[in-house]
Design a protein around this motif. Structure first.
Motif, PDB file in Angstrom:
ATOM      1  N   UNK A  64     -10.099-134.530  78.100  1.00  0.00           N
ATOM      2  CA  UNK A  64     -11.364-134.794  77.435  1.00  0.00           C
ATOM      3  C   UNK A  64     -11.801-136.200  77.797  1.00  0.00           C
ATOM      4  N   UNK A  99      -0.126-128.257  66.440  1.00  0.00           N
ATOM      5  CA  UNK A  99      -0.429-127.766  67.776  1.00  0.00           C
ATOM      6  C   UNK A  99      -1.906-127.997  68.106  1.00  0.00           C
ATOM      7  N   UNK A 100      -2.447-129.104  67.595  1.00  0.00           N
ATOM      8  CA  UNK A 100      -3.849-129.401  67.853  1.00  0.00           C
ATOM      9  C   UNK A 100      -4.074-129.592  69.346  1.00  0.00           C
ATOM     10  N   UNK A 101      -5.144-129.027  69.879  1.00  0.00           N
ATOM     11  CA  UNK A 101      -5.432-129.207  71.299  1.00  0.00           C
ATOM     12  C   UNK A 101      -6.766-129.907  71.513  1.00  0.00           C
ATOM     13  N   UNK A 102      -7.811-129.271  71.063  1.00  0.00           N
ATOM     14  CA  UNK A 102      -9.133-129.795  71.350  1.00  0.00           C
ATOM     15  C   UNK A 102     -10.130-129.045  70.477  1.00  0.00           C
ATOM     16  N   UNK A 103     -11.062-129.762  69.937  1.00  0.00           N
ATOM     17  CA  UNK A 103     -12.117-129.116  69.164  1.00  0.00           C
ATOM     18  C   UNK A 103     -13.415-129.824  69.521  1.00  0.00           C
ATOM     19  N   UNK A 163      -6.401-138.416  68.924  1.00  0.00           N
ATOM     20  CA  UNK A 163      -7.292-139.205  69.768  1.00  0.00           C
ATOM     21  C   UNK A 163      -7.673-140.452  68.990  1.00  0.00           C
ATOM     22  N   UNK A 191     -10.041-130.989  60.270  1.00  0.00           N
ATOM     23  CA  UNK A 191      -9.881-130.949  61.720  1.00  0.00           C
ATOM     24  C   UNK A 191     -10.217-132.311  62.317  1.00  0.00           C
ATOM     25  N   UNK A 229      -7.995-134.625  64.650  1.00  0.00           N
ATOM     26  CA  UNK A 229      -8.491-135.154  65.912  1.00  0.00           C
ATOM     27  C   UNK A 229      -8.214-136.642  66.007  1.00  0.00           C
ATOM     28  N   UNK A 248      -8.924-120.220  65.322  1.00  0.00           N
ATOM     29  CA  UNK A 248      -8.266-121.231  66.142  1.00  0.00           C
ATOM     30  C   UNK A 248      -7.460-122.210  65.299  1.00  0.00           C
ATOM     31  N   UNK A 275     -17.019-138.096  65.175  1.00  0.00           N
ATOM     32  CA  UNK A 275     -16.354-136.992  65.837  1.00  0.00           C
ATOM     33  C   UNK A 275     -17.081-136.505  67.070  1.00  0.00           C
ATOM     34  N   UNK A 297     -11.075-142.263  68.532  1.00  0.00           N
ATOM     35  CA  UNK A 297     -12.213-141.717  67.795  1.00  0.00           C
ATOM     36  C   UNK A 297     -12.344-142.307  66.405  1.00  0.00           C
TER      37      UNK A 297
END
Lengths: 206, 215
Positions: free
Chosen positions: A202, B187-191, B206, B198, B202, A116, B214, B209
């Motif tokens: 989210x 192209x970060x979306x969600x982890x 976001x 990472x 994030x 990913x 995290x 945060x």
């Protein structure tokens, strides 16, 4: 209008079988789904195992793997979709006739999986085409694919021909083809189709 | 029997006069030294290694690349200096700069004599415009796709390669993703459980945060 259940059972006791066009149409479709024969990675091995004698996908009427998208109803995206392969997968989907369904099989096909955060793997095929059933697992066992297939059969069975919630292929406003992404200088262009896929919202506790 | 690494070096240098060979020691438990070859002589050295009757390295098992960035090292040196009319030893830190380069590593085996491997390293002049290395595909055909992969992922240009195109990424792609300074598209979306790099991404996407672990 659906027929009354009590009346239907009364009639069947006296040897009269009643049905609706919708239910016989869906019954026929769900028991003869022809998957497209293609695999992308290790999930394809499990898909092959599912179609062979031990797990026997033929019990559900889906043993006819078609080598041409023009003859297929179901696309099983079995494996990692690299960015180089993604346009071809979308193009295959566009070439399938309606009604058509998609099962995204395995962690890579649903989200990019272990790749990913890499540079060369699509973060899920649902960025470009609508997916009906997602299967987690790396790779999912044949039982999981069978479960996904039964879930798809239930979904087909519940589809209606008319009304606001009618099946996609009865709605002239719903697209049957989706734009094929192009190779850009650094990434696919566009990197996702926002009319198909919405980024997850989210909610975090403060 | 494979000759010792210093004998090998001597034989290469006597057979190919243009070759400058340097032994690169290996302190790890593998203790596998390698030979650094100047790139001008690589083609002749490869020819010699394949055709010499006592070496016969007929199989290029592996060809791969390494990216070495510009490196600044600091060393403490004792320097004699005259301080207040008295000569003293003073510690000074000296910065050493080494320009970055790309490196291609070859693992060679001999199938017919059943020995190997020897490891060759060849370095380019820099990481941008002087990144040419002679291709060994005319000598070992199996190097063709591996050299294409190195060209694709590191950007080393192989002179004399019959078909130097990208192999994994598409034509028209402009990056070399295995280079250490490669920046991937944002192209970060969600982890669900971000960590390390990472987590930094994030926090960019976001900002609320900031200061959390995290979760």
């Amino acid at each position: 209008m659906p027929i009354d259940e009590g009346l239907r059972s009364e009639l069947s006791k006296s040897g009269i079988f009643t049905t609706t066009l919708e239910s016989i149409y869906n019954w026929g479709r769900k028991n003869s789904v022809w998957p497209l024969q293609f695999g992308l990675a290790c999930c394809a091995i499990e898909m092959i195992a599912t179609s062979m004698a031990r797990y026997d996908l033929a019990r559900f009427g889906a043993e006819v793997f078609r080598p041409s998208p023009r003859q297929a109803d179901l696309m099983i995206v079995a494996g990692t979709v690299t960015k180089k392969m993604a346009p071809q997968v979308v193009r295959l989907y566009n070439q399938m006739p309606e009604p058509k369904y998609v099962i995204a099989m395995g962690a890579c096909a649903i989200s990019g999986g272990p790749f990913k955060q890499g540079y060369n793997v699509l973060k899920g095929i649902d960025r470009y085409i609508p997916v009906d059933v997602h299967i987690p697992g790396c790779p999912p066992r044949p039982e999981a694919l069978l479960h996904a297939f039964i879930t798809l059969q239930q979904k087909i069975d519940a589809q209606t021909m008319r009304g606001p919630n009618r099946a996609r292929h009865f709605d002239p406003d719903e697209p049957s083809e989706f734009p094929v992404p192009e190779f850009g200088e650094k990434d696919l262009v566009p990197s996702k189709n926002l009319s198909v896929w919405k980024p997850p919202v989210i909610l975090r506790e403060a | 029997m494979l000759p010792a690494i210093d004998q090998l070096k001597a034989r290469i240098e006597s057979a190919v006069p243009a070759a400058k060979v340097e032994i690169h020691p290996n302190d790890t438990p593998a203790a596998q030294p390698s030979l650094i070859i100047n790139r001008e002589a690589l083609f002749e050295v490869a020819h010699f290694l394949r055709d010499d009757p006592e070496l016969k390295f007929d199989y290029a098992s592996n060809v791969t690349g390494v990216d070495w960035l510009d490196l600044v090292t600091k060393e403490k040196m004792k320097v004699k200096k005259v301080v207040d009319g008295v000569e003293k030893e003073v510690e000074e830190t000296i910065e050493k700069k080494r320009a970055g380069y790309l490196e291609v590593v070859y693992h060679l085996f001999s199938m017919s004599l059943k020995h190997g491997p020897i490891i060759l390293r060849v370095r380019t002049g820099n990481r941008t415009d002087d990144s040419n290395i002679p291709s060994v595909t005319p000598i070992w055909r199996g190097a063709e796709f591996q050299e294409r992969e190195i060209y694709d992922l590191y950007g080393v240009k192989f002179e004399g390669h019959p078909d130097l195109r990208r192999i994994l990424m598409w034509d028209g792609y402009t990056e070399h993703p295995m280079r250490k300074d490669y920046v991937e598209p944002d192209d970060y979306e969600y982890e669900p459980t971000p960590h390390d790099d990472v987590l930094a991404k994030t926090k960019c996407h976001w900002p609320s945060m900031e200061g959390t672990t995290g979760r």
